[in-house]
Design an enzyme around this catalytic site. Structure first.
Site, short mmCIF file in Angstrom:
data_model
loop_
_atom_site.label_atom_id
_atom_site.label_comp_id
_atom_site.label_asym_id
_atom_site.label_seq_id
_atom_site.Cartn_x
_atom_site.Cartn_y
_atom_site.Cartn_z
N ASP A 26 -6.78 2.05 7.91
CA ASP A 26 -5.32 2.11 7.70
C ASP A 26 -4.90 3.43 8.01
OD1 ASP A 26 -2.78 1.16 6.56
OD2 ASP A 26 -3.44 2.35 5.03
N ASP A 28 -1.09 5.23 7.01
CA ASP A 28 -0.15 5.68 5.84
C ASP A 28 -1.05 5.67 4.69
OD1 ASP A 28 2.64 4.46 7.53
OD2 ASP A 28 1.80 6.47 7.62
N LYS A 218 -0.58 -6.50 8.93
CA LYS A 218 -1.72 -6.92 8.00
C LYS A 218 -1.10 -7.37 6.77
CE LYS A 218 -2.52 -2.76 8.14
NZ LYS A 218 -2.91 -1.31 7.89
N ASP A 243 -5.23 1.51 1.84
CA ASP A 243 -4.71 1.97 0.30
C ASP A 243 -3.92 0.77 -0.44
OD1 ASP A 243 -1.51 2.85 0.69
OD2 ASP A 243 -2.77 2.66 2.49
O1 LIG Z 1 6.87 0.33 5.21
C1 LIG Z 1 6.08 0.01 6.02
O2 LIG Z 1 6.17 -0.19 7.16
C2 LIG Z 1 4.50 0.43 5.52
O3 LIG Z 1 4.49 1.13 4.29
C3 LIG Z 1 3.67 1.50 6.24
O4 LIG Z 1 4.26 1.74 7.46
C4 LIG Z 1 2.37 1.02 6.14
O5 LIG Z 1 1.66 1.74 7.34
P1 LIG Z 1 -0.15 1.70 6.78
O6 LIG Z 1 -0.35 1.94 5.52
O7 LIG Z 1 -0.44 0.14 7.47
O8 LIG Z 1 -0.61 2.71 7.88
MG LIG Z 2 -1.50 2.15 4.34
#
Ligand SMILES: O=C(O)[C@H](O)[C@H](O)COP(=O)(O)O
Ligand SMILES: [Mg+2]
Length: 294
Positions: A26, A28, A218, A243
């Site tokens: 993942d 973010d 996901k 996370d």
């Molecule tokens: O609000 C969102 O789209 C998500 O918080 C964010 O983009 C998650 O990204 P990831 O942790 O799957 O990389």
């Molecule tokens: Mg994330």
């Protein structure tokens, strides 16, 4: 099987890493927050590559396309190939064009950013976004159901507005118009805090219409289908690193992956991981991804 925090013992960390041939990361809250790399992310990924591990980047963030994510990763010192990157804009575009098989004379109304438009364009799916700004007097007469809009697709949109929601609501009053979300993360981890996530962009539409969108990020296995449309891998030799329990870890568990590793640099907390009766439990967890280096 209760979860456990990986200790810093080199033999334990090496044994954990040796269980897998491929790591699905993942982004973010695991690799970075916004534009800031988390500690020693590049070194950690480089080390895994020297061990011969395959790396995939699997993000629910739909604001960027796979190509743009490749640029972001490289600019942050993380070499990668385009076919190692999967984002919810891509899984959504694949779903609309190859699963839903949206007729070519229908359009997708997009609440979201450039990543969604670029991935839809790459699949030859016609689409449009509303311009920014407030609702105008003429909009109250002009906005209404439109048979030419086959899908409303909602993702993270830093310029979300009453006007955009009003337009989407009118389209979704037609039950034939399909309601999709790139993902339904409630919050977005950045700058050490949480901000509104993609799920909080589509939630008002659910409140207004009573309709729940099909989410293509996901934990939906639509994301796994999109990945396996590009490359095959032994799921039992794969580890999902995330996370967020209700997206990343659930995705890994329901995808039948060999392991799940949670890190505490994004959304989910140690308390949530250890909570009595927790329904989504990672195999192991760490404070930070780089702790896997020992
Ligand atoms: O609000 C969102 O789209 C998500 O918080 C964010 O983009 C998650 O990204 P990831 O942790 O799957 O990389
Ligand atoms: Mg994330």
């Amino acid at each position: 099987m209760p979860t456990q925090k990986l200790t810093g013992k080199p033999e334990e960390l090496a044994a954990f890493i040796d269980k897998f041939d491929i790591f699905l990361f993942d982004c973010d809250g695991v690799l970075w927050q916004g534009k800031t790399l988390l500690p020693k992310t590049a070194e950690t990924l480089a080390h895994l590559r020297t061990l011969g591990k395959r790396l995939l980047f699997v993000t629910n963030n739909s604001t960027k396309s796979r190509a743009t994510y490749k640029t972001k990763l490289e600019e942050l010192g993380i070499p990668c190939e385009a076919d190692e990157i999967f984002c919810s804009a891509y899984s959504s575009a694949i779903y609309i064009s190859r699963v839903l098989k949206l007729p070519r004379d229908k359009r997708v109304y997009v609440i979201g950013e450039a990543g969604i438009e670029e991935e839809l364009a790459a699949e030859g799916v016609s689409h449009f976004r509303d311009e920014a700004g407030g609702i105008r007097p003429e909009d109250y007469d002009n906005f209404g159901p439109d048979e030419g809009v086959g899908v409303v697709l909602c993702g993270l949109d830093h310029e979300i507005s009453y006007r955009k929601l009003a337009r989407a609501y009118q389209y979704l009053r037609n039950p034939e118009t399909v309601f999709l979300a790139t993902n339904i993360d409630s919050t977005f981890p950045t700058h050490g805090k949480l901000f509104p996530g993609a799920g909080s962009m589509s939630a008002p539409l659910t409140y207004m219409t009573g309709r729940t969108p099909v989410s293509l990020g996901k934990p939906s296995q639509a994301m796994m289908d999109a990945i396996e449309g590009v490359l095959k891998f032994d799921r039992k030799r794969a580890c999902m690193v995330g996370d967020r329990l209700n997206t990343d870890i659930r995705f890994g568990i329901e995808g039948g992956l060999g392991g799940t590793l949670a890190v505490l640099t994004g959304v989910s907390t140690e308390e949530e991981i250890l909570e009595e009766g927790a329904t989504i439990v990672p195999d192991v967890y760490l404070d930070r991804l780089c702790d896997i280096l020992g």
